[in-house]
Design a protein around this motif. Structure first.
Motif, short mmCIF file in Angstrom:
data_model
loop_
_atom_site.label_atom_id
_atom_site.label_comp_id
_atom_site.label_asym_id
_atom_site.label_seq_id
_atom_site.Cartn_x
_atom_site.Cartn_y
_atom_site.Cartn_z
N ALA A 1 -30.71 5.95 -10.87
CA ALA A 1 -30.87 5.49 -9.49
C ALA A 1 -30.27 4.10 -9.29
O ALA A 1 -29.64 3.83 -8.26
CB ALA A 1 -32.36 5.48 -9.12
N LEU A 2 -30.43 3.22 -10.28
CA LEU A 2 -29.83 1.89 -10.20
C LEU A 2 -28.30 1.98 -10.19
O LEU A 2 -27.63 1.29 -9.42
CB LEU A 2 -30.27 1.03 -11.38
N ALA A 3 -27.75 2.82 -11.07
CA ALA A 3 -26.30 2.98 -11.13
C ALA A 3 -25.75 3.53 -9.81
O ALA A 3 -24.68 3.11 -9.35
CB ALA A 3 -25.92 3.91 -12.28
N TYR B 1 -24.26 4.96 -19.73
CA TYR B 1 -24.67 6.00 -18.78
C TYR B 1 -25.75 6.86 -19.44
O TYR B 1 -25.75 7.03 -20.66
CB TYR B 1 -23.47 6.86 -18.37
N SER B 2 -26.64 7.40 -18.66
CA SER B 2 -27.73 8.21 -19.21
C SER B 2 -27.19 9.42 -19.97
O SER B 2 -27.78 9.85 -20.96
CB SER B 2 -28.66 8.68 -18.09
N ASP B 3 -26.07 9.95 -19.50
CA ASP B 3 -25.43 11.08 -20.17
C ASP B 3 -24.00 11.20 -19.66
O ASP B 3 -23.57 10.44 -18.77
CB ASP B 3 -26.20 12.39 -19.93
N LEU B 4 -23.25 12.13 -20.23
CA LEU B 4 -21.86 12.32 -19.84
C LEU B 4 -21.74 12.71 -18.37
O LEU B 4 -20.83 12.26 -17.67
CB LEU B 4 -21.21 13.39 -20.72
N SER B 5 -22.67 13.51 -17.89
CA SER B 5 -22.64 13.97 -16.50
C SER B 5 -22.69 12.79 -15.54
O SER B 5 -21.97 12.78 -14.52
CB SER B 5 -23.80 14.93 -16.24
N VAL C 1 -19.30 11.07 -15.48
CA VAL C 1 -18.35 11.86 -14.71
C VAL C 1 -18.54 11.61 -13.21
O VAL C 1 -17.58 11.34 -12.49
CB VAL C 1 -18.51 13.36 -15.02
N ASP C 2 -19.78 11.67 -12.77
CA ASP C 2 -20.07 11.46 -11.34
C ASP C 2 -19.65 10.06 -10.90
O ASP C 2 -19.13 9.88 -9.79
CB ASP C 2 -21.56 11.66 -11.07
N PHE C 3 -19.87 9.08 -11.77
CA PHE C 3 -19.50 7.70 -11.43
C PHE C 3 -18.00 7.57 -11.21
O PHE C 3 -17.55 6.99 -10.22
CB PHE C 3 -19.95 6.74 -12.54
N PHE D 1 -11.34 17.06 -13.06
CA PHE D 1 -11.65 16.02 -14.05
C PHE D 1 -12.45 16.59 -15.22
O PHE D 1 -12.17 16.31 -16.39
CB PHE D 1 -12.42 14.90 -13.37
N VAL D 2 -13.44 17.43 -14.91
CA VAL D 2 -14.26 18.05 -15.97
C VAL D 2 -13.39 18.92 -16.88
O VAL D 2 -13.54 18.89 -18.10
CB VAL D 2 -15.40 18.88 -15.35
N GLU D 3 -12.46 19.66 -16.30
CA GLU D 3 -11.58 20.50 -17.10
C GLU D 3 -10.65 19.65 -17.97
O GLU D 3 -10.35 20.01 -19.11
CB GLU D 3 -10.76 21.43 -16.20
N CYS D 4 -10.21 18.52 -17.41
CA CYS D 4 -9.38 17.59 -18.20
C CYS D 4 -10.14 17.11 -19.44
O CYS D 4 -9.58 17.03 -20.54
CB CYS D 4 -8.97 16.39 -17.35
#
Length: 254
Positions: A111-113, A189-193, A196-198, A210-213
């Motif tokens: 939430a902070l990020a 980051y809390s996790d890779l997901s 990615v969103d960031f 991007f995810v496929e890359c």
């Protein structure tokens, strides 16, 4: 505080004083609805962190009682505890349905990020030297040039802060999120997901592309995947598929 008075407070100062109820929440709205029949035990706090929020290291004078009810204690993996917390993190914790304090911290970090996405993005688009020498003196961006890097550092340090090991009544509370963090370019980051969103939001990337890359190039070359995806912003679905096919062939030949 009125909307006009909020606007009068410099953005960097609002971040630096993120724990103050005056800006984020009234004391009443921060009130935690707790079953006081629960015996919340205070965690052990190292001397150098005695005035710090366990979640983000901002100055703290509040406590988070976790879990807040006997019903939630049933699913909690540890005893009921009292943790030092700042006003902003406490307001974010109100919506958490986490089963333990570490997962609650993970949700607060996300939430902070999200809240400070623009501040964190400063460090992705500029270096400290570039910002200082951007030539914004005397213009409408002078304030940004002067305080932008500090805003990035404050946001980054709050998101990166991992607290201290939790001990209560001589027993350590196990970190259930250990090993899940993804650290890239100095930010945790809390996790890779979440990472990615960031970057999807920061650079306007097409998320699926991007995810496929990343899948083709590999997580260890996350930075290369970002640079590659940025080259093809605005391309059609058909063009992106062809690009991914070519990328896969190229990677397989290495």
């Amino acid at each position: 505080m009125s909307n006009n008075s909020n606007k009068a407070v410099p953005h960097a100062k609002r971040i630096a004083n993120a724990d103050t109820d005056q800006y984020y929440q009234s004391e009443q709205s921060l009130h935690q609805h707790v079953d006081h029949s629960l015996a919340h035990q205070e965690i052990e706090t190292p001397f150098n962190f005695r005035h710090c929020c366990w979640f983000c290291q901002e100055p703290s004078q509040l406590r988070l009682l976790f879990p807040s009810t006997k019903q939630r204690l049933i699913d909690c993996t540890h005893q009921a505890i009292s943790v030092p917390i700042c006003g902003e993190c406490k307001s974010l914790a109100k919506t958490s349905q986490a089963s333990d304090i570490y997962r609650c911290r993970e949700q607060i970090k996300k939430a902070l990020a999200k809240r400070y996405q623009k501040d964190l993005a400063i460090g992705k688009n500029w270096t400290k030297e570039e910002l200082a020498n951007a030539g914004f003196e005397g213009g409408s961006f002078e304030g940004f040039a002067r305080s932008g890097w500090m805003m990035f550092e404050i946001a980054r340090d709050r998101v990166n802060f991992s607290g201290w090991p939790l001990w209560c009544n001589g027993e350590q509370i196990e970190d259930t999120t250990l090993g899940k963090q993804f650290i890239f370019d100095g930010v945790a980051y809390s996790d890779l997901s979440q990472a990615v969103d960031f970057y999807v939001k920061t650079f306007g990337l097409h998320k699926d592309f991007f995810v496929e890359c990343i899948k083709i190039i590999g997580v260890k070359r996350f930075g290369h995947a970002i640079r590659f995806a940025r080259l093809y912003i605005g391309y059609s679905s058909k063009e992106r598929r062809e690009i991914l096919n070519d990328l896969a062939i190229t990677e397989q030949s290495h």
